[in-house]
Design a protein around this motif. Structure first.
Motif, PDB file in Angstrom:
ATOM      1  N   GLN A   1       0.819  -1.208   0.000  1.00 55.86           N
ATOM      2  CA  GLN A   1       0.000   0.000   0.000  1.00 55.86           C
ATOM      3  C   GLN A   1       0.855   1.261   0.000  1.00 55.86           C
ATOM      4  OE1 GLN A   1      -2.501  -0.704   3.389  1.00 55.86           O
ATOM      5  NE2 GLN A   1      -4.010  -1.835   2.185  1.00 55.86           N
ATOM      6  N   ILE A   2       1.972   1.242   0.706  1.00 59.75           N
ATOM      7  CA  ILE A   2       2.880   2.393   0.710  1.00 59.75           C
ATOM      8  C   ILE A   2       3.478   2.603  -0.668  1.00 59.75           C
ATOM      9  CG2 ILE A   2       5.087   3.235   1.603  1.00 59.75           C
ATOM     10  CD1 ILE A   2       4.273   1.941   4.301  1.00 59.75           C
ATOM     11  N   LEU A   3       3.893   1.517  -1.326  1.00 55.44           N
ATOM     12  CA  LEU A   3       4.444   1.636  -2.684  1.00 55.44           C
ATOM     13  C   LEU A   3       3.406   2.176  -3.660  1.00 55.44           C
ATOM     14  CD1 LEU A   3       6.540  -1.635  -2.962  1.00 55.44           C
ATOM     15  CD2 LEU A   3       7.406   0.702  -2.808  1.00 55.44           C
ATOM     16  N   MET A   4       2.177   1.707  -3.536  1.00 56.26           N
ATOM     17  CA  MET A   4       1.116   2.199  -4.420  1.00 56.26           C
ATOM     18  C   MET A   4       0.827   3.677  -4.150  1.00 56.26           C
ATOM     19  SD  MET A   4       0.435  -0.259  -6.430  1.00 56.26           S
ATOM     20  CE  MET A   4      -1.152  -0.032  -7.158  1.00 56.26           C
ATOM     21  N   LEU A   5       0.859   4.078  -2.881  1.00 57.22           N
ATOM     22  CA  LEU A   5       0.651   5.478  -2.530  1.00 57.22           C
ATOM     23  C   LEU A   5       1.752   6.356  -3.119  1.00 57.22           C
ATOM     24  CD1 LEU A   5      -0.825   7.697  -0.891  1.00 57.22           C
ATOM     25  CD2 LEU A   5       0.765   7.148   0.966  1.00 57.22           C
ATOM     26  N   LEU A   6       2.999   5.924  -3.010  1.00 60.18           N
ATOM     27  CA  LEU A   6       4.113   6.693  -3.568  1.00 60.18           C
ATOM     28  C   LEU A   6       4.001   6.822  -5.086  1.00 60.18           C
ATOM     29  CD1 LEU A   6       7.101   5.371  -1.427  1.00 60.18           C
ATOM     30  CD2 LEU A   6       5.982   7.601  -1.292  1.00 60.18           C
ATOM     31  N   LEU A   7       3.587   5.750  -5.747  1.00 64.31           N
ATOM     32  CA  LEU A   7       3.400   5.815  -7.189  1.00 64.31           C
ATOM     33  C   LEU A   7       2.245   6.744  -7.558  1.00 64.31           C
ATOM     34  CD1 LEU A   7       4.011   2.108  -8.218  1.00 64.31           C
ATOM     35  CD2 LEU A   7       5.514   4.064  -8.601  1.00 64.31           C
TER      36      LEU A   7
ATOM     37  N   LEU B 289       5.421   8.524 -17.048  1.00 63.98           N
ATOM     38  CA  LEU B 289       4.052   8.098 -16.743  1.00 63.98           C
ATOM     39  C   LEU B 289       3.819   6.645 -17.158  1.00 63.98           C
ATOM     40  CD1 LEU B 289       1.867  11.187 -17.684  1.00 63.98           C
ATOM     41  CD2 LEU B 289       2.206  10.210 -15.415  1.00 63.98           C
ATOM     42  N   ILE B 290       4.329   6.271 -18.309  1.00 63.21           N
ATOM     43  CA  ILE B 290       4.210   4.879 -18.762  1.00 63.21           C
ATOM     44  C   ILE B 290       4.965   3.956 -17.820  1.00 63.21           C
ATOM     45  CG2 ILE B 290       4.827   3.271 -20.609  1.00 63.21           C
ATOM     46  CD1 ILE B 290       4.239   5.595 -22.577  1.00 63.21           C
ATOM     47  N   GLY B 291       6.144   4.387 -17.373  1.00 66.22           N
ATOM     48  CA  GLY B 291       6.923   3.579 -16.436  1.00 66.22           C
ATOM     49  C   GLY B 291       6.227   3.419 -15.094  1.00 66.22           C
ATOM     50  N   VAL B 292       5.634   4.481 -14.581  1.00 67.79           N
ATOM     51  CA  VAL B 292       4.904   4.408 -13.307  1.00 67.79           C
ATOM     52  C   VAL B 292       3.704   3.479 -13.450  1.00 67.79           C
ATOM     53  CG1 VAL B 292       3.441   5.737 -11.721  1.00 67.79           C
ATOM     54  CG2 VAL B 292       5.664   6.638 -12.430  1.00 67.79           C
TER      55      VAL B 292
END
Length: 95
Positions: A6-12, A77-80
């Motif tokens: 969830q933290i990784l998704m939030l940062l992304l 953006l594509i990479g994220v």
């Protein structure tokens, strides 16, 4: 481990928002809708540049010159988005 996911998704998500805000602000500044002489606009623009330019520079070195068109935000953006897909498809590794 789900907290890490969830933290990784939030940062992304935050990075995605910063990129979109940077692109929109650059358009508004170039079309003279926003003025960098306004203190708030200048501060936000400086903050976004300080956050995103270190990420854009390696991408710009790889991309060929496109006669004034900067494709680094699009590539980022594509990479994220691709990284989000990889994380979601491998969510079982976080349990």
């Amino acid at each position: 481990m789900q907290s890490l996911f969830q933290i990784l998704m939030l940062l992304l998500d935050v990075l995605w928002f910063f990129i979109i805000a940077h692109v929109i602000m650059s358009w508004l500044i170039n079309f003279q809708v926003l003025n960098l002489r306004q203190q708030f606009v200048a501060q936000v623009w400086h903050m976004l540049n300080r956050i995103l330019e270190p990420i854009y520079q390696p991408i710009r070195r790889i991309l060929p010159p496109m006669s004034g068109v900067d494709l680094a935000p699009l590539v980022l953006l594509i990479g994220v988005y691709a990284l989000r897909i990889v994380l979601v498809n491998n969510i079982a590794a976080f349990y």
